[in-house]
Design a protein around this motif. Structure first.
Motif, mmCIF file in Angstrom:
data_model
loop_
_atom_site.group_PDB
_atom_site.id
_atom_site.type_symbol
_atom_site.label_atom_id
_atom_site.label_comp_id
_atom_site.label_asym_id
_atom_site.label_seq_id
_atom_site.Cartn_x
_atom_site.Cartn_y
_atom_site.Cartn_z
ATOM 1 N N ASP A 193 0.747 -0.945 0.008
ATOM 2 C CA ASP A 193 -0.040 0.259 -0.557
ATOM 3 C C ASP A 193 1.162 1.636 -0.047
ATOM 4 O O ASP A 193 1.996 1.585 1.033
ATOM 5 N N GLU A 194 1.001 1.784 -0.979
ATOM 6 C CA GLU A 194 1.645 2.654 -1.257
ATOM 7 C C GLU A 194 1.463 4.569 0.095
ATOM 8 O O GLU A 194 2.306 5.495 0.074
ATOM 9 N N SER A 195 0.188 4.379 0.316
ATOM 10 C CA SER A 195 -0.049 5.074 2.053
ATOM 11 C C SER A 195 0.655 4.866 2.724
ATOM 12 O O SER A 195 1.011 6.178 3.609
ATOM 13 N N VAL A 196 1.148 3.134 2.623
ATOM 14 C CA VAL A 196 1.909 3.134 3.693
ATOM 15 C C VAL A 196 3.266 3.723 4.092
ATOM 16 O O VAL A 196 4.249 3.844 4.666
ATOM 17 N N TRP A 197 3.578 3.576 2.304
ATOM 18 C CA TRP A 197 5.242 4.226 2.055
ATOM 19 C C TRP A 197 5.032 5.555 2.302
ATOM 20 O O TRP A 197 6.594 6.262 3.344
ATOM 21 N N HIS A 198 4.572 6.046 2.277
ATOM 22 C CA HIS A 198 3.872 7.824 2.453
ATOM 23 C C HIS A 198 4.114 7.897 3.943
ATOM 24 O O HIS A 198 5.211 9.010 3.984
ATOM 25 N N ARG A 199 3.594 7.446 5.474
ATOM 26 C CA ARG A 199 3.275 7.233 5.823
ATOM 27 C C ARG A 199 4.984 7.072 7.083
ATOM 28 O O ARG A 199 5.467 7.669 8.068
ATOM 29 N N ALA A 200 5.384 6.357 5.898
ATOM 30 C CA ALA A 200 7.125 6.170 6.879
ATOM 31 C C ALA A 200 8.174 6.422 6.721
ATOM 32 O O ALA A 200 8.825 7.255 7.281
ATOM 33 N N ASN A 201 7.703 7.316 5.355
ATOM 34 C CA ASN A 201 8.373 8.102 4.412
ATOM 35 C C ASN A 201 7.673 9.193 4.266
ATOM 36 O O ASN A 201 7.247 10.150 3.252
ATOM 37 N N PRO A 202 8.801 10.157 5.350
ATOM 38 C CA PRO A 202 7.999 12.150 5.251
ATOM 39 C C PRO A 202 8.847 12.405 4.283
ATOM 40 O O PRO A 202 8.446 13.310 3.390
ATOM 41 N N GLY A 203 9.989 11.868 4.038
ATOM 42 C CA GLY A 203 10.895 13.141 2.434
ATOM 43 C C GLY A 203 9.836 12.301 1.494
ATOM 44 O O GLY A 203 10.215 13.204 0.031
ATOM 45 N N LEU A 204 8.948 11.243 1.369
ATOM 46 C CA LEU A 204 8.539 11.579 -0.420
ATOM 47 C C LEU A 204 7.490 12.443 -0.696
ATOM 48 O O LEU A 204 7.747 12.928 -1.917
ATOM 49 N N ALA A 205 6.795 13.027 -0.370
ATOM 50 C CA ALA A 205 6.131 14.307 -0.466
ATOM 51 C C ALA A 205 7.062 15.045 -0.776
ATOM 52 O O ALA A 205 7.248 16.428 -1.975
ATOM 53 N N HIS A 206 8.510 15.621 -0.753
ATOM 54 C CA HIS A 206 9.877 16.249 -1.354
ATOM 55 C C HIS A 206 10.101 15.579 -2.216
ATOM 56 O O HIS A 206 11.458 16.485 -2.766
ATOM 57 N N GLY A 207 9.979 14.328 -2.478
ATOM 58 C CA GLY A 207 10.611 13.989 -4.244
ATOM 59 C C GLY A 207 11.375 12.918 -3.586
ATOM 60 O O GLY A 207 12.599 12.744 -4.711
ATOM 61 N N TYR A 208 11.732 12.688 -2.303
ATOM 62 C CA TYR A 208 12.895 11.863 -2.147
ATOM 63 C C TYR A 208 12.727 10.433 -0.977
ATOM 64 O O TYR A 208 11.800 11.358 -0.222
#
Length: 534
Positions: free
Chosen positions: A250-265
């Motif tokens: 689930d990519e929403s799980v990825w975003h929750r664990a990786n705060p940098g994803l919202a900024h491209g990393y």
């Protein structure tokens, strides 16, 4: 709190900064440059979530102006630029407003290569800024950067670099603590921090494996602080981790664990590719969960049972209450230089079991053995969880004496041995009338035993009292399954120990057969010397 997730990092809630030190730290970091930055003028990229972390560390103060936070535990998946942030903070304490005269700033890692990465990051930032580059001295071969104006220096060291006693650090970055092979350097640096007023420790790591290491100990303490179990305002937990039962696809799980994803990393397309590959490769799947979702795993990549399920059986086992109950012993003598285990099993209700282990290891070089296996043998020995026998091999006489003592104390119906290394002990006990039996560790005997053990654990009918050495053994199991679905145990790595789990399977199997004196799985034959062979 019921969650350890750091919602405050992204929720915009107020962060106290009565003396302006948080703002001062942010301004310093934003004035830095980074050689890989794509921002204008190669400005150091301090994204909002990182800025809030900096403010939470340096803003809150006691009335006398001293910093409240003394320890930061930052659990971040790979690719979220934790090394860049930590390196910038190291410079904040070396040449920035948090420096102290003669201050030692140290980043410590598992090995020289990892230590060099942290230093190279800080060095690149320093060299990119002309004013900074002109006021620092660099000893590249020593991984050392000095600021002569204040007498402060930054140095990167590794856990394999020998003794570091005598350090008085003002700032310590413990980089990727989950990979440290032993705790010696941690103890030295941690004990040195109180020597300097206002010192700061930052643990920046991804999730690791197993519970018998310093990283799990520190992260678990931070979890308890985050949940409110402990009141410790000096510890700041920043734990971006994922629940073990979360959907790793689930990519929403990825975003929750990786705060940098919202900024491209990290790169979202790279994560998607890794996830596709992990669909059909269990080892890659476990690595993805550990390194990119921060799921703290157990040792084995093909576990026998889910260890959180195993842990549900940690209710105490009162040996005094079991002294009159029928008891079965499983004994795995293993190699004389490795771990030897005796496990006693009792019937617990209609279809459950209570077990208790006794472990033995050689006393010589106990700390070296701990470093080799990555577990705290000395602490276990001090707590009575393991018995070191004199010499550099396990003294089987001590093991046999313990078995005899257990037979005196409990109503022992059988003592099951794999005869491979137990011939002399078997004969000694049988000659004296003890109920010693052979139980060979082949498919025919062990597959049904393992099946019964698995049934008990998964059914929450296996009570083990939370014994730490036994848990470590179970966490090490890698399972091999044949075409008929029969399972066998083997070690995930050569250094792993599973002796207690094997002995537990033997004891449970004999306890399962104990209702009517014969096994529904195993068919014994009598030998001329009176031993029963299964």
């Amino acid at each position: 709190m019921t969650t350890t997730y750091p919602t405050w990092v992204c929720d915009g809630s107020p962060i106290p900064d009565p003396f302006g030190h948080g703002e001062r730290a942010v301004r310093f970091l934003k004035a830095l440059k980074h050689p890989k930055s794509t921002a204008r003028g190669r400005a150091f990229q301090l994204d909002p979530w990182q800025e809030r972390i900096v403010r939470a560390i340096y803003g809150p103060r006691h009335d006398d102006g001293t910093r409240i936070v003394r320890t930061v535990v930052m659990l971040l998946p790979r690719g979220n630029r934790k090394t860049s942030l930590a390196a910038a903070l190291a410079l904040l304490h070396t040449i920035g407003p948090e420096r102290v005269p003669g201050g030692e700033v140290i980043s410590a890692a598992a090995d020289r290569k990892q230590a060099r990465l942290a230093f190279a990051e800080a060095l690149g930032i320093a060299r990119e800024h002309k004013k900074i580059a002109g006021v620092v001295n660099v000893q590249d071969y020593r991984n050392r950067l000095t600021y002569p104006n204040a007498g402060s220096f930054y140095e990167a060291i590794s856990a394999d670099a020998g003794t570091q006693h005598g350090r008085t650090p003002a700032f310590v970055l413990a980089d990727e603590l989950h990979a440290w092979p032993k705790r010696d350097l941690w103890d030295v640096l941690r004990s040195g921090l109180p020597k300097t007023r206002g010192s700061l420790l930052i643990v920046a790591t991804t999730a690791g494996r197993g519970q018998d290491n310093i990283a799990h100990e520190i992260v678990d303490y931070a979890r308890k602080v985050a949940r409110g179990d402990f009141d410790d305002p000096a510890t700041l937990p920043i734990l971006f981790e994922t629940a073990p039962d979360a959907d790793w696809r689930d990519e929403s799980v990825w975003h929750r664990a990786n705060p940098g994803l919202a900024h491209g990393y990290p790169d979202i397309e790279g994560l998607r590719q890794l996830a596709r590959e992990a669909e059909n490769r269990p080892g890659d799947r476990e690595a993805f969960r550990q390194l990119h979702l921060n799921v703290w795993l157990d040792h084995s990549t093909s576990p026998f049972v889910d260890m959180p399920v195993y842990d549900e059986g940690a209710a105490p086992v009162d040996l005094a209450e079991l002294e009159g109950a029928p008891c079965w012993l499983g004994v795995d003598l293993s190699s004389t230089t490795d771990l030897t285990a005796i496990v006693a099993a009792w019937r617990d209700g209609d279809d459950g079991y209570a077990v208790h282990p006794w472990f033995f290891c050689p006393a010589d070089n106990l700390r070296a053995r701990a470093d080799r296996d990555g577990v705290p043998y000395p602490a276990w020995a001090e707590a009575g969880h393991i018995t070191p026998t004199p010499g550099n091999v396990v003294d089987f006489r001590a093991v046999e004496a313990t078995i005899r003592d257990l037979c005196e104390r409990f109503d022992v119906r059988e003592i099951a041995f794999d005869p491979h290394l137990a011939r002399n002990m078997l004969n000694n006990l049988a000659e004296d009338g003890y109920p010693a039996v052979e139980m060979r560790q082949g498919w025919v005997t062990m597959a049904p035993a393992i099946k019964e053990l698995e049934r008990a654990i998964v059914g929450r009918r296996f009570r083990h009292g939370g014994h730490p050495v036994l848990r470590w053994n179970f966490a090490n199991i890698a399972v091999e399954t044949d075409k008929a679905g029969n399972k066998s145990f083997h070690k995930g790595k050569s250094r792993d120990r599973i002796d207690g789990a094997v002995a537990a399977a033997m004891a449970v199997a004999r306890a399962a057969a104990g209702d009517d004196g014969r096994s529904v799985y195993l068919y014994p034959t009598a030998r001329p010397d009176g031993l029963l062979v299964f």
